[in-house]
Write a protein that holds these residues in place. Sequence first.
Motif, PDB file in Angstrom:
ATOM      1  N   ASN A  60      -0.528  -8.964 -10.564  1.00 26.05           N
ATOM      2  CA  ASN A  60       0.180  -8.283  -9.482  1.00 26.05           C
ATOM      3  C   ASN A  60      -0.426  -8.578  -8.115  1.00 26.05           C
ATOM      4  O   ASN A  60      -0.191  -7.869  -7.164  1.00 26.05           O
ATOM      5  CB  ASN A  60       0.220  -6.776  -9.729  1.00 26.05           C
ATOM      6  CG  ASN A  60      -1.157  -6.156  -9.697  1.00 26.05           C
ATOM      7  OD1 ASN A  60      -2.154  -6.832  -9.854  1.00 26.05           O
ATOM      8  ND2 ASN A  60      -1.206  -4.856  -9.513  1.00 26.05           N
ATOM      9  N   GLU A  61      -1.229  -9.641  -8.010  1.00 27.65           N
ATOM     10  CA  GLU A  61      -1.871  -9.977  -6.748  1.00 27.65           C
ATOM     11  C   GLU A  61      -1.213 -11.211  -6.118  1.00 27.65           C
ATOM     12  O   GLU A  61      -1.059 -12.242  -6.746  1.00 27.65           O
ATOM     13  CB  GLU A  61      -3.353 -10.267  -7.002  1.00 27.65           C
ATOM     14  CG  GLU A  61      -4.140 -10.526  -5.746  1.00 27.65           C
ATOM     15  CD  GLU A  61      -5.601 -10.779  -6.054  1.00 27.65           C
ATOM     16  OE1 GLU A  61      -6.055 -11.904  -5.819  1.00 27.65           O
ATOM     17  OE2 GLU A  61      -6.260  -9.851  -6.537  1.00 27.65           O
ATOM     18  N   LEU A  62      -0.818 -11.061  -4.861  1.00 30.52           N
ATOM     19  CA  LEU A  62      -0.242 -12.178  -4.110  1.00 30.52           C
ATOM     20  C   LEU A  62      -1.346 -13.035  -3.523  1.00 30.52           C
ATOM     21  O   LEU A  62      -2.450 -12.554  -3.279  1.00 30.52           O
ATOM     22  CB  LEU A  62       0.616 -11.640  -2.958  1.00 30.52           C
ATOM     23  CG  LEU A  62       1.868 -10.868  -3.328  1.00 30.52           C
ATOM     24  CD1 LEU A  62       2.392 -10.098  -2.121  1.00 30.52           C
ATOM     25  CD2 LEU A  62       2.927 -11.813  -3.856  1.00 30.52           C
ATOM     26  N   THR A  63      -1.028 -14.277  -3.246  1.00 35.79           N
ATOM     27  CA  THR A  63      -1.988 -15.129  -2.560  1.00 35.79           C
ATOM     28  C   THR A  63      -1.752 -15.037  -1.052  1.00 35.79           C
ATOM     29  O   THR A  63      -0.672 -14.653  -0.596  1.00 35.79           O
ATOM     30  CB  THR A  63      -1.849 -16.604  -2.983  1.00 35.79           C
ATOM     31  OG1 THR A  63      -0.570 -17.097  -2.534  1.00 35.79           O
ATOM     32  CG2 THR A  63      -1.989 -16.774  -4.486  1.00 35.79           C
ATOM     33  N   THR A  64      -2.759 -15.413  -0.303  1.00 34.54           N
ATOM     34  CA  THR A  64      -2.653 -15.441   1.153  1.00 34.54           C
ATOM     35  C   THR A  64      -1.529 -16.372   1.568  1.00 34.54           C
ATOM     36  O   THR A  64      -0.746 -16.072   2.468  1.00 34.54           O
ATOM     37  CB  THR A  64      -3.994 -15.913   1.751  1.00 34.54           C
ATOM     38  OG1 THR A  64      -5.025 -15.059   1.267  1.00 34.54           O
ATOM     39  CG2 THR A  64      -3.980 -15.884   3.264  1.00 34.54           C
ATOM     40  N   ARG A  65      -1.417 -17.497   0.888  1.00 38.55           N
ATOM     41  CA  ARG A  65      -0.392 -18.488   1.211  1.00 38.55           C
ATOM     42  C   ARG A  65       1.024 -17.951   0.975  1.00 38.55           C
ATOM     43  O   ARG A  65       1.940 -18.230   1.747  1.00 38.55           O
ATOM     44  CB  ARG A  65      -0.628 -19.745   0.384  1.00 38.55           C
ATOM     45  CG  ARG A  65      -0.342 -20.998   1.141  1.00 38.55           C
ATOM     46  CD  ARG A  65      -0.883 -22.232   0.445  1.00 38.55           C
ATOM     47  NE  ARG A  65      -2.190 -22.659   0.831  1.00 38.55           N
ATOM     48  CZ  ARG A  65      -2.539 -23.078   2.035  1.00 38.55           C
ATOM     49  NH1 ARG A  65      -1.669 -23.078   2.991  1.00 38.55           N
ATOM     50  NH2 ARG A  65      -3.751 -23.484   2.298  1.00 38.55           N
ATOM     51  N   GLU A  66       1.214 -17.187  -0.093  1.00 40.82           N
ATOM     52  CA  GLU A  66       2.540 -16.616  -0.370  1.00 40.82           C
ATOM     53  C   GLU A  66       2.981 -15.675   0.752  1.00 40.82           C
ATOM     54  O   GLU A  66       4.136 -15.720   1.188  1.00 40.82           O
ATOM     55  CB  GLU A  66       2.523 -15.860  -1.708  1.00 40.82           C
ATOM     56  CG  GLU A  66       2.441 -16.759  -2.921  1.00 40.82           C
ATOM     57  CD  GLU A  66       2.166 -16.001  -4.216  1.00 40.82           C
ATOM     58  OE1 GLU A  66       2.782 -16.364  -5.233  1.00 40.82           O
ATOM     59  OE2 GLU A  66       1.353 -15.063  -4.216  1.00 40.82           O
ATOM     60  N   VAL A  67       2.067 -14.836   1.234  1.00 43.88           N
ATOM     61  CA  VAL A  67       2.394 -13.907   2.313  1.00 43.88           C
ATOM     62  C   VAL A  67       2.649 -14.679   3.605  1.00 43.88           C
ATOM     63  O   VAL A  67       3.597 -14.400   4.336  1.00 43.88           O
ATOM     64  CB  VAL A  67       1.272 -12.865   2.501  1.00 43.88           C
ATOM     65  CG1 VAL A  67       1.586 -11.935   3.672  1.00 43.88           C
ATOM     66  CG2 VAL A  67       1.059 -12.068   1.218  1.00 43.88           C
ATOM     67  N   SER A  68       1.822 -15.677   3.854  1.00 45.55           N
ATOM     68  CA  SER A  68       1.998 -16.497   5.057  1.00 45.55           C
ATOM     69  C   SER A  68       3.362 -17.181   5.048  1.00 45.55           C
ATOM     70  O   SER A  68       4.021 -17.294   6.090  1.00 45.55           O
ATOM     71  CB  SER A  68       0.885 -17.537   5.138  1.00 45.55           C
ATOM     72  OG  SER A  68       0.959 -18.249   6.328  1.00 45.55           O
ATOM     73  N   GLN A  69       3.813 -17.598   3.888  1.00 43.27           N
ATOM     74  CA  GLN A  69       5.118 -18.263   3.780  1.00 43.27           C
ATOM     75  C   GLN A  69       6.260 -17.310   4.140  1.00 43.27           C
ATOM     76  O   GLN A  69       7.225 -17.711   4.785  1.00 43.27           O
ATOM     77  CB  GLN A  69       5.320 -18.844   2.381  1.00 43.27           C
ATOM     78  CG  GLN A  69       6.582 -19.652   2.225  1.00 43.27           C
ATOM     79  CD  GLN A  69       6.658 -20.829   3.192  1.00 43.27           C
ATOM     80  OE1 GLN A  69       5.660 -21.479   3.488  1.00 43.27           O
ATOM     81  NE2 GLN A  69       7.838 -21.116   3.703  1.00 43.27           N
TER      82      GLN A  69
END
Length: 158
Positions: A60-69
């Motif tokens: 259930n953890e997003l990556t920094t890159r996913e949020v940045s996208q």
Amino acid sequence: MIHKDDPNAATEALKRKQGRTRPEFLNQNTLDRVAHGHAKDLIELGAQSAIPIKRVRPQNELTTREVSQVLREVILGRRIMAKVGEQTWDEVYACHFLVDIEGWRITIYNDCDELDYCEQAVSPDEQRWDFDPGARTDPIALLSMWEHQTLERLLKAL
């Protein structure tokens, strides 16, 4: 264990291993859930052994890159961003500012009227990303200068 007197032992052991079938209930999803559910225990065990164990990212953890996208898609006009709450960007001045991006709830820190960093992101399916002061970067830091300035303008216009 390989026997020095039998050079074919390793090949035969590999063939036996490849010939085994995994029980149906031990599919990859089940193994992943067990590993994620016991990640802390596995890391502690790994620390006690000579074999290094890589940190397992919880499901259930997003990556920094996913949020940045997601932020990048707002900047490029592919997604719609709306503020959550009554206060405008200018009114919060030095505080957290919550936005909704098509179900994504992203908290951004307004540092004296300047876009600073992303504090938290929660996706529509409840996956999370949280700011870690010890981390090298956050989703805002991955944006180019132009993207950063454009996002700041969009936030001020909400």
